[in-house]
Motif scaffolding. Structure first.
Motif, PDB file in Angstrom:
ATOM      1  N   SER A   1       0.822  -1.181   0.128  1.00  0.00           N
ATOM      2  CA  SER A   1      -0.095   0.039  -0.145  1.00  0.00           C
ATOM      3  C   SER A   1       0.972   1.373   0.099  1.00  0.00           C
ATOM      4  O   SER A   1       2.062   1.244   0.223  1.00  0.00           O
ATOM      5  N   LEU A   2       0.466   2.252  -0.422  1.00  0.00           N
ATOM      6  CA  LEU A   2       1.010   3.701  -0.233  1.00  0.00           C
ATOM      7  C   LEU A   2       1.401   3.879   1.008  1.00  0.00           C
ATOM      8  O   LEU A   2       2.412   4.600   1.262  1.00  0.00           O
ATOM      9  N   GLN A   3       0.566   3.544   2.081  1.00  0.00           N
ATOM     10  CA  GLN A   3       0.841   3.723   3.230  1.00  0.00           C
ATOM     11  C   GLN A   3       2.035   2.761   3.971  1.00  0.00           C
ATOM     12  O   GLN A   3       3.000   3.485   4.479  1.00  0.00           O
ATOM     13  N   ASP A   4       2.223   1.759   3.256  1.00  0.00           N
ATOM     14  CA  ASP A   4       3.640   0.817   3.411  1.00  0.00           C
ATOM     15  C   ASP A   4       4.760   1.803   3.102  1.00  0.00           C
ATOM     16  O   ASP A   4       5.728   1.869   3.783  1.00  0.00           O
TER      17      ASP A   4
ATOM     18  N   ASP B   1       5.517   4.721   5.295  1.00  0.00           N
ATOM     19  CA  ASP B   1       6.104   4.353   6.496  1.00  0.00           C
ATOM     20  C   ASP B   1       7.471   4.270   6.248  1.00  0.00           C
ATOM     21  O   ASP B   1       8.243   4.468   7.028  1.00  0.00           O
ATOM     22  N   ARG B   2       7.802   3.189   5.296  1.00  0.00           N
ATOM     23  CA  ARG B   2       9.330   2.916   4.900  1.00  0.00           C
ATOM     24  C   ARG B   2      10.090   4.055   4.768  1.00  0.00           C
ATOM     25  O   ARG B   2      11.358   4.247   5.010  1.00  0.00           O
ATOM     26  N   LEU B   3       9.541   5.002   4.225  1.00  0.00           N
ATOM     27  CA  LEU B   3      10.386   6.253   3.616  1.00  0.00           C
ATOM     28  C   LEU B   3      10.278   7.107   4.986  1.00  0.00           C
ATOM     29  O   LEU B   3      10.766   8.398   4.914  1.00  0.00           O
ATOM     30  N   GLY B   4       9.721   7.189   5.812  1.00  0.00           N
ATOM     31  CA  GLY B   4       9.312   8.024   6.992  1.00  0.00           C
ATOM     32  C   GLY B   4       8.803   9.285   6.661  1.00  0.00           C
ATOM     33  O   GLY B   4       9.016  10.446   7.238  1.00  0.00           O
ATOM     34  N   MET B   5       7.586   9.080   6.027  1.00  0.00           N
ATOM     35  CA  MET B   5       6.771  10.505   5.602  1.00  0.00           C
ATOM     36  C   MET B   5       5.398  10.147   5.628  1.00  0.00           C
ATOM     37  O   MET B   5       4.895   9.046   5.826  1.00  0.00           O
ATOM     38  N   LEU B   6       4.769  11.255   5.673  1.00  0.00           N
ATOM     39  CA  LEU B   6       3.369  10.923   5.774  1.00  0.00           C
ATOM     40  C   LEU B   6       2.732  10.609   4.446  1.00  0.00           C
ATOM     41  O   LEU B   6       3.422  11.039   3.332  1.00  0.00           O
ATOM     42  N   LYS B   7       1.612   9.849   4.328  1.00  0.00           N
ATOM     43  CA  LYS B   7       1.075   9.150   2.999  1.00  0.00           C
ATOM     44  C   LYS B   7       0.561  10.461   2.196  1.00  0.00           C
ATOM     45  O   LYS B   7       0.907  10.253   0.825  1.00  0.00           O
TER      46      LYS B   7
END
Length: 223
Positions: free
Chosen positions: A46-49, A52-58
């Motif tokens: 998901s874009l949320q995944d 999260d991996r990037l450490g930024m808001l969706k």
């Protein structure tokens, strides 16, 4: 091949206080998305995944893309563009068509072995894109496949390849067999990418060259 590759939805404005230059962040986004699509598949990631991996808001992802499909399109496009540059370059230069076919196969295999994750995402997830977007990436006549097809056809015109060989089928066979290395190659395995490339190239040439050419090439190798 020169074209504007700015991803869909990216703003022309630099956000105030942006921590990283836009192009650096975009490269990081592509790298992380590629890894997530590899780990979870396109449908599972998901874009949320990815955020999260990037450490930024969706929501911040929409500065760069409009949808998850756009992101997959950009990932697949980048993999194809890099691979095509490798085989296109290898197919040119000195040597007869069979020499260049061997060189191109070796380059393709070595590139795939050293880029297993992007290669896997490309081969697994290309079909997740709509037909029109797949065709936009692959190009008219499937340019990547066409590099191998055209070398076989050129070898035929020069009397180096058997006339009964269908260049299109040969190109598909070569690309299909060499692509498969991503499933079984291991960096700690018994063969290096170079060794695998040499063997697969030799088998491919043996499958299309005339008996006379094979005999001559064998004599040269054994000299």
């Amino acid at each position: 091949m020169a074209q504007d590759r700015r991803p869909a939805g990216r703003s022309e404005r630099r956000a105030a206080g942006e921590r990283k230059p836009r192009e650096e962040r975009w490269a990081q986004l592509l790298e992380v998305a590629t890894q997530m699509f590899y780990e979870k598949g396109y449908d599972g990631a998901s874009l949320q995944d990815i955020a999260d991996r990037l450490g930024m808001l969706k929501g911040s992802l929409y500065y760069y893309i409009q949808s998850k499909e756009d992101l997959l399109f950009e990932v697949i496009s980048e993999v194809h563009r890099e691979g095509f540059a490798v085989v296109s370059s290898a197919s040119q230069g000195p040597g007869d068509p069979l020499d260049r076919l061997e060189r191109t196969i070796r380059a393709h295999v070595e590139h795939a072995c050293r880029n297993l994750v992007p290669t896997a995402v490309f081969l697994h997830e290309l079909e997740s894109l709509p037909t029109a977007r797949r065709e936009e990436i692959l190009g008219s006549g499937h340019a990547y496949q066409g590099v191998f097809r055209d070398l076989v056809a050129e070898a035929q015109r020069d009397g180096l390849a058997r006339p009964d060989v269908d260049p299109r089928v040969a190109g598909l066979s070569i690309l299909g067999s060499t692509n498969w290395v991503y499933r079984w190659f291991r960096a700690d395995g018994p063969s290096t990418p170079e060794e695998i490339g040499v063997q697969l190239a030799a088998m491919a040439v043996h499958g299309v060259a005339t008996a006379e050419v094979l005999a001559a090439r064998g004599a040269v190798v054994g000299a």
